[in-house]
Design an enzyme around this catalytic site. Sequence first.
Site, short mmCIF file in Angstrom:
data_model
loop_
_atom_site.label_atom_id
_atom_site.label_comp_id
_atom_site.label_asym_id
_atom_site.label_seq_id
_atom_site.Cartn_x
_atom_site.Cartn_y
_atom_site.Cartn_z
N LYS A 170 0.90 -1.17 0.01
CA LYS A 170 0.00 0.10 -0.15
C LYS A 170 0.83 1.16 0.25
O LYS A 170 1.54 1.68 1.16
CB LYS A 170 -0.76 -0.11 1.29
CG LYS A 170 -2.07 1.12 1.08
CD LYS A 170 -2.55 1.47 2.61
CE LYS A 170 -1.79 2.96 3.01
NZ LYS A 170 -1.89 4.19 2.15
N GLU A 246 9.52 2.55 10.89
CA GLU A 246 10.39 3.73 10.81
C GLU A 246 9.55 4.95 10.74
O GLU A 246 8.72 5.12 9.84
CB GLU A 246 11.06 3.52 9.30
CG GLU A 246 12.26 2.34 9.34
CD GLU A 246 13.25 2.70 10.17
OE1 GLU A 246 13.69 3.67 10.85
OE2 GLU A 246 13.98 1.60 10.46
N CYS A 280 12.67 11.88 6.85
CA CYS A 280 12.90 11.82 8.29
C CYS A 280 14.32 11.58 8.88
O CYS A 280 14.37 11.85 10.05
CB CYS A 280 12.11 10.35 8.75
SG CYS A 280 13.05 8.94 7.62
N GLU A 379 8.55 16.75 15.10
CA GLU A 379 8.99 16.94 13.62
C GLU A 379 8.19 17.77 12.91
O GLU A 379 6.83 17.79 13.04
CB GLU A 379 8.87 15.65 13.13
CG GLU A 379 9.43 15.36 11.91
CD GLU A 379 9.61 13.81 11.39
OE1 GLU A 379 8.42 13.23 11.38
OE2 GLU A 379 10.60 13.39 10.95
C1 UN1 Z 1 17.79 9.18 3.23
O1 UN1 Z 1 17.99 10.28 4.00
O2 UN1 Z 1 18.67 9.08 2.50
O3 UN1 Z 1 11.30 8.76 5.03
C2 UN1 Z 1 16.64 8.29 3.36
C3 UN1 Z 1 12.53 9.21 5.10
C4 UN1 Z 1 13.54 7.87 5.56
C5 UN1 Z 1 14.45 7.73 4.33
C6 UN1 Z 1 15.43 8.58 4.23
N1 UN1 Z 1 13.07 6.42 5.63
O4 UN1 Z 1 12.93 10.19 4.91
#
Ligand code: UN1
Length: 477
Positions: A170, A246, A280, A379
């Site tokens: 998804k 994550e 992130c 964030e």
């Molecule tokens: C990166 O900084 O190369 O959602 C990857 C995000 C992370 C991936 C970042 N899971 O920003």
Amino acid sequence: MNKNYIGGEWVAGADVNLNINPSDTNDVVGEYARADAAQAHAAVDAAFDAQPAWAGFTAEQRSDALDRIGTEVLARREELGRLLAREEGKTLAEGIGEVVRAGRVFKFFAGEALRLSGERLASIRPGVEVDVRREPEGVIGIITPWNFPIAIPAWKIAPALAFGNTVVFKPADLVPGSAWALAEIIVRAGALPAGVFNLVMGPGSKVGDVFAKSRKVRAITFTGSTGTGRQVGLACMERGAKVQLEMGGKNPLIILDDADLEQAVEVAVSGSYFSTGQRCTASSRLIVQDGIHDRFVEAVVQRLAALKVDNALAEGCDIGPVVSQAQLKQDCDYIDIARHEGGNLVFGGELLERATDGFYLSPALITETGNDMRINREEVFGPVASVIRVRDYDEALALANDTEFGLSSGICTTSLKHACDFKQRSAAGMVMVNVATAGVDYHAPFGGRKGSSYGSREQGSYAREFYTGVKTAYTLA
Ligand code: UN1
């Protein structure tokens, strides 16, 4: 064109999702199917039924399928990169870079499929052999965010398939285009049997909910917001499913007095603002030592003033638009919050007009902030960074670690002593020395600590931990 892929068939949705270009809201990138709960269940059933046969394919057959997928993704980098930039808003160069990363991920896991290994132990009982083997988990539910529309799906789908799992996928509602294009490549170039891979575009409240609650989905990998991640995690915990989450970050970047100023500015600007700060792993807290503080802030402001915020596909664009109206509002709200808390907006934070109607925001830098302010606790997920002034390294380290999150962290310094100490004492899953906190290698383990991540690592050889289950077998011959 815009359908879901369930049990080996392209299926129209229960309703339709308009994919809007954030650089030009008059541009509809496409109409994409939206599944309902019944279609999500059908996908899960198909994946469940297909899994034993797929696990029975040889490792080389699965490797070849991933290799063909990777080859096509890489060959179509320009076209797919353009689509990605158009639907998500990162620049064309960033979009193409992301597509290349996705292609390389498939190539990497084509190799990993062949490298799955186990262990043999001596038993404490005479004549008995103990072996430890890794097997597929079964059906993997994959839920991905909008900010990496092709790379994150790739780094979840590729290891799932490599090790003999089947997939229900998804993608985020905001970016179905890249996901659809990737899905079409996976089923056709991969020549996968029906049910091995299923695309179920649709809302999290319907599709994600079915994945999280279905007993047939043995493991869920999720990247996205902290709130949704925790809900997914709890639903999995309740029924004993494996889960990998994550989520957010509030990543610190320390700049010490002895840093190379020019390098520190590049590291900060690329980590904080490229990909419109929508990562992130973005550096959102710039923790700067007193002696370099003013020179650093001035140099960052100069660098930001030279960056071009524009339509993601425009020539020379450095920073594309924010992904959506809702995200733009969130970014602006946080800039206001920071100012009310006493922060000093020294650059940006303004809505910009360009030739096309889009969600353009100039990169914002806020100084004189404290680590207790909301701007440094929550964030933002946009082109917004704040500066915290500190006396020395010890104070910088303490503030860097004083956060609910722990994804990525960085330090700019020429001191070996401080660099080594930071690598050891930073409470983050990924630590960068004179390198941006965002933009990681595709073959190295990815993940954070504390509130940022839950479960085992993604990417590289570490991915096998999540996508396989361990079985210990005892034999007396
Ligand atoms: C990166 O900084 O190369 O959602 C990857 C995000 C992370 C991936 C970042 N899971 O920003």
